[in-house]
Design an enzyme around this catalytic site. Structure first.
Site, PDB file in Angstrom:
ATOM      1  N   HIS A 521       0.813  -1.210   0.000  1.00  0.00           N
ATOM      2  CA  HIS A 521       0.000   0.000   0.000  1.00  0.00           C
ATOM      3  C   HIS A 521       0.851   1.267   0.000  1.00  0.00           C
ATOM      4  O   HIS A 521       0.314   2.383  -0.176  1.00  0.00           O
ATOM      5  CB  HIS A 521      -0.946   0.000   1.210  1.00  0.00           C
ATOM      6  N   ASP A 525      -2.262   1.509  -4.173  1.00  0.00           N
ATOM      7  CA  ASP A 525      -3.424   1.710  -3.303  1.00  0.00           C
ATOM      8  C   ASP A 525      -4.575   0.813  -3.740  1.00  0.00           C
ATOM      9  O   ASP A 525      -4.461   0.040  -4.702  1.00  0.00           O
ATOM     10  CB  ASP A 525      -3.837   3.184  -3.272  1.00  0.00           C
TER      11      ASP A 525
END
Length: 548
Positions: A521, A525
């Site tokens: 992440h 994303d």
């Protein structure tokens, strides 16, 4: 005739050496190949033989002095009749009564037949992958003094990713073995030397190699008293990102220097590397003003007896971990602590691919020798998605994103009894379905037969792991560092699903497949990860079988 004896070059990156001990004094007779002095560098301690027979008429460098490579350290007169009085008498260090007594009790030095003048080739511990920083020598196939052909296997190593045999880069004689079996050293560490010119070499003295040498310094350093002998066990440097030479680690073990202390030192060597002189200087200062460093807790370094213990009526067998399992454990924890793991899961209908494999599997095996599975189709879909979303094919280096212009697709392979290897298909984006099928088969065979080379496991950009082969439906795989994503493939199972035809819903039996994407992440994303995973699903469900 007078012969200059110089400080030898002990490796490509070694520019100086410290003269640890003289085995001969000025005026002594020396034989050709007889040991005359001993040197130490930040990589190796070794004994230096005389290039000629004669008389040692001059000593220019004294014990504990550090000089550059090719500096003249002594002069030998081969005529044997020259008087040592002809050369100026250098002041010598006064020795204590205890030191004189030790020298008197020394037995006669063993003469060496180490070849002089032959070109020595350093054999380093090879780098077996981008994230692999060390390796363990499992077995030596050659002994010191044995002849070696070019590309002949001389030793076998093990890392957390691969076991492989290492060939000799040159033909000649194995002149020196610096790392023994079952020892773990950093990548790039010199483990052996091969003499291109051959010749007889000195047999290793096990009595001497088993005991670390006591390093001297210009200022006397009081040895730290080690109350627990177990504290001299090998330092675990797996959690450090710094390189420490074998000599530095040897001194650290002897003087009870912790890894935390070593990491705190400022190195003066090449690239900031910590050298022998840095450690000795630190020891001097620590003796004068001890620093408050917490010492590592005592650990039981003795091998535990593999015997069963009776606990609650059940037998418990203690099995020490092998090197591969220990390294996998370390890298999994490291990946967990490096990447911010997020996992997305979706389900794909693979009816088209399932029907194609069922109809053509046996024909392709008979005609082309190709074992058709779901994996090459999934690989093709992943490659297509990586081209569409290139940030999933990137890596992170500090505050920079390294966007790879090539796709080296890693395929995780389970290896008996409990190992896992991730070789990769180089330039996978240039291969067809048939090409991917063949490449996957080759890598699987090489993985299970210890046939992988360092190139097979280096420079991967994205990984696929097929836990479905063992019946698992889906999972949350751990990212293969330094990549930013890994695709998990579950088992293909037939199940009832709702399908819509011309606006009418009905239930049908379909071969369904769960896909799970674990992504970092920090870079990938949820939106990017979701789009990437959806692209793979769409390609599989609408696959054009004419591409095969």
């Amino acid at each position: 005739m007078k012969i200059d004896v110089v400080m030898p070059k002990m490796g490509e990156s070694i520019n100086e050496g410290t003269l640890v001990k003289w085995h001969k004094q000025k005026g002594d007779k020396v034989e050709r190949d007889e040991i005359i002095f001993e040197i130490s560098t930040d990589k190796v301690d070794t004994e230096i033989p005389s290039p000629e027979a004669g008389t040692l008429v001059d000593i220019k460098v004294f014990e504990n002095e550090t000089v550059e490579v090719d500096t003249v350290v002594a002069i030998i007169d081969t005529d044997g009749g020259a008087s040592v009085e002809d050369s100026p008498i250098e002041p010598r260090e006064e020795k204590s009564d205890d030191e004189n007594k030790v020298e008197e009790e020394k037995t006669e030095e063993i003469k060496s037949t180490t070849q002089v003048g032959g070109e020595l080739i350093d054999i380093p511990m090879p780098k077996m992958g981008e994230s692999v920083m060390e390796g363990t020598i499992i077995k030596w196939y050659k002994k010191v003094g044995e002849k070696i052909d070019r590309d002949e296997t001389i030793f076998e190593i093990s890392t957390d990713k691969v076991d492989t045999e290492v060939p000799s880069p040159e033909a000649g004689t194995l002149a020196e073995i610096l790392v023994n079996e079952n020892e773990t050293v950093d990548v790039g560490t010199i483990v052996a030397r091969v003499s291109k010119s051959g010749g007889i070499v000195k047999k290793a003295d096990t009595a001497k190699t088993d005991q670390p040498k006591t390093d001297k310094h210009e200022t006397t350093i009081e040895s730290v008293k080690i109350e627990n002998p177990e504290q001299t066990a090998k330092l675990d440097t797996s959690s450090s990102n710094k390189f420490f030479s074998p000599l530095v680690l040897n001194i650290a073990r002897k003087e009870n220097i912790s890894l935390k202390e070593l990491e705190s030192l400022k190195g003066t060597g090449i690239g900031g590397r910590i050298s022998k002189s840095d450690v000795l200087s630190y020891l001097k200062n620590r003796t004068e003003a001890p620093q408050n460093y917490s010492q590592p807790q005592k650990t039981d370094t003795k091998p535990r007896t593999e015997k069963s213990e009776n606990k609650s009526g059940e037998l418990v067998e203690v099995i020490p971990m092998d090197n591969i399992r220990k390294r996998i454990m370390y890298h999994m924890v490291n990946s967990r602590d490096t990447s911010v793991h997020v996992t997305a899961v979706l389900e794909a209908d693979v009816s088209k691919i399932h029907n194609f494999i069922k109809a053509n599997k046996q024909k392709m095996m008979n005609n082309d020798g190709i074992k058709l599975t779901y994996m090459p189709f999934i690989s093709y879909a992943v490659i297509k998605a990586l081209k569409e979303f290139p940030f999933v094919n990137a890596t992170i280096e500090e505050n920079n994103i390294l966007l790879k212009k090539y796709i080296n697709l890693g395929i995780a392979v389970a290896v008996e009894p409990n190992g896992l290897i991730v070789p990769n298909i180089k330039n996978a984006d240039e291969k067809s379905i048939r090409g991917l099928t063949k490449a996957i088969g080759v890598l699987s065979d090489k993985s299970r037969n210890k046939g992988l080379t360092p190139d097979d496991i280096m420079d991967g950009t994205f990984t696929i792991t097929n836990y479905g082969v063992f019946g698992s439906l889906f999972g949350t795989p751990i990212i293969n560092q330094p990549e930013v994503g890994i695709l998990g493939v579950g088992a293909v199972t037939k199940k009832p699903v709702v399908v819509t035809v011309d606006g009418t819903d009905s239930i049908a039996i379909k071969p369904m497949l769960y896909l799970s994407l674990s992504h970092d992440h920090r870079l990938v994303d949820g939106m990017l990860g979701g789009k990437f995973l959806k692209s793979i699903k769409d390609t599989l469900e609408k696959f054009d079988t004419n591409l095969v």
